[in-house]
Design an enzyme around this catalytic site. Structure first.
Site, short mmCIF file in Angstrom:
data_model
loop_
_atom_site.label_atom_id
_atom_site.label_comp_id
_atom_site.label_asym_id
_atom_site.label_seq_id
_atom_site.Cartn_x
_atom_site.Cartn_y
_atom_site.Cartn_z
CB SER A 201 -0.97 -0.10 1.13
OG SER A 201 -1.92 0.93 1.16
CG HIS A 343 -5.57 -2.70 0.53
ND1 HIS A 343 -4.67 -2.42 -0.67
CD2 HIS A 343 -4.99 -1.86 1.61
CE1 HIS A 343 -3.97 -1.54 -0.44
NE2 HIS A 343 -3.93 -1.33 0.77
#
Length: 363
Positions: A201, A343
């Protein structure tokens, strides 16, 4: 989409020599001036490593090293705590290393190994013959907008008003990754010529910028990095430049805000960031449910960077179809996989990173 092999004046780049003799530096400076910002210092003149090794970890298969990286500047001192678990086999022969830029807090890097996290599966990394290294990005700079007073900004920024191209928080984290590499080069148990930097990320954006700016990293791994990471901004789904600047105004330089809702005016795009890593190896990982990052745009980042790799006689992925979930695509320049799920960074991702490193970094 801007052409990585065409200089700002319009001249085409036809060889790796021409890329190295002007175009690469031009692209690097554009990212400094317009996106990540330029730091006032590289390796500080006053830097020290305090190392505390202990044996007998992971059933006797690893040595733990706790390192304090002390950097001094005009504003005082910064300390980045680096944690390593090194296979005992390194006593006979230096081993390659995976360095994680940890953006999820200290609970994912427990030095006592009482808490084990798939986000940093140190045992699995050591079992495959790699040193597992990690630092908390907050040691370098806190992940909130503090006016750039704390962390390494407070230590090294010159006095006065910050210019529009002054380094943001992601650049500060990348700077810390380079200081970790400074240490790895001193550790005779580590083969620093085979060190990989990994991030997820915001950490994945950081890993890409660290690998672009610091050519000592032999492999750069970007997991679910999305906007201003591996994903091209032009035509991107999910998060946009405006949205990332509005939510995280401290991550990038002030100049980057000029491209809110204005991506097509930006003289670079993220494929050019990936191109800066050539001829070293780069690995991008996506997840099927991570639409905010936009897996297709992450794959396009590699696709459009492929011409730079081909200047060096390396295989990119241009012309290859985006693979389906759990079908990794590995070439001698680039790696990619799409994981089913959301994610996150899991042990499945780490195992694929290590598969790639064993094949192309450790041969």
């Amino acid at each position: 989409m801007p052409d990585p092999l065409r200089k700002l004046g319009g001249k085409a780049v036809a060889s790796s020599e021409e890329w190295e003799q002007g175009r690469r530096e031009e692209v690097l400076r554009l990212f400094e001036e317009r996106v990540f910002g330029a730091g006032p210092v590289g390796r500080p003149r006053r830097i020290a490593f305090e190392v505390k090794p202990t044996e007998g970890w992971m059933g006797g298969s690893a040595v733990r090293k706790q390192v304090r990286i002390r950097s001094e500047g005009p504003g005082g001192e910064n300390v980045v705590r680096l944690l390593l678990f090194v296979p005992v086999s390194a006593k006979e022969r230096p081993v390659p290393a995976f360095l994680l830029i940890n953006n999820r807090g200290s609970e994912h890097m427990d030095a006592a190994r009482e808490k084990r996290s798939p986000f940093w599966p140190a045992e699995a990394i050591v079992a495959r013959g790699f040193a597992a290294a990690v630092f908390d990005n907050a040691d370098a700079d806190p992940d909130h907008h503090d006016g750039f007073r704390d962390g390494v900004h407070g230590v090294f920024d010159p006095p006065g008003e910050r210019p529009g191209h002054a380094w943001g928080t992601i650049a500060a984290w990348a700077w810390a990754a380079s200081r970790a590499m400074d240490y790895l080069e001193t550790d005779h148990h580590i083969d620093a010529s085979k060190a990989a930097v990994v991030g997820h990320s915001r950490g994945g954006k950081t890993a890409l910028w660290a690998g672009a700016a610091d050519r000592r990293f032999a492999l750069v791994v970007s997991n679910n990095s999305g906007c201003t990471g591996a994903a091209v901004s032009r035509g991107k789904g999910g998060e946009t430049i405006r949205q990332i600047n509005d939510r995280f105004p401290h991550w990038f330089c002030e100049n980057y805000k000029a491209y809110n809702d204005n991506e097509y005016a930006l003289p670079v795009d993220q494929h050019m960031l990936i191109g800066l890593i050539a001829p070293r190896h780069v690995y991008v990982a996506s997840a099927t449910e991570d639409l905010w990052a936009d897996p297709e745009s992450e794959f396009l980042g590699l696709t459009f960077a492929s011409p730079v790799y081909r200047l060096y006689g390396m295989d990119g992925i241009a012309g290859l179809p985006m693979p389906t979930a759990e079908q990794p695509l590995h070439t001698n320049g680039m790696g990619y996989h799409l994981r089913a799920g959301g994610h996150d960074m899991t042990e499945y991702d780490w195992q694929r990173f290590m598969d790639y490193a064993e094949r192309f970094l450790c041969d």
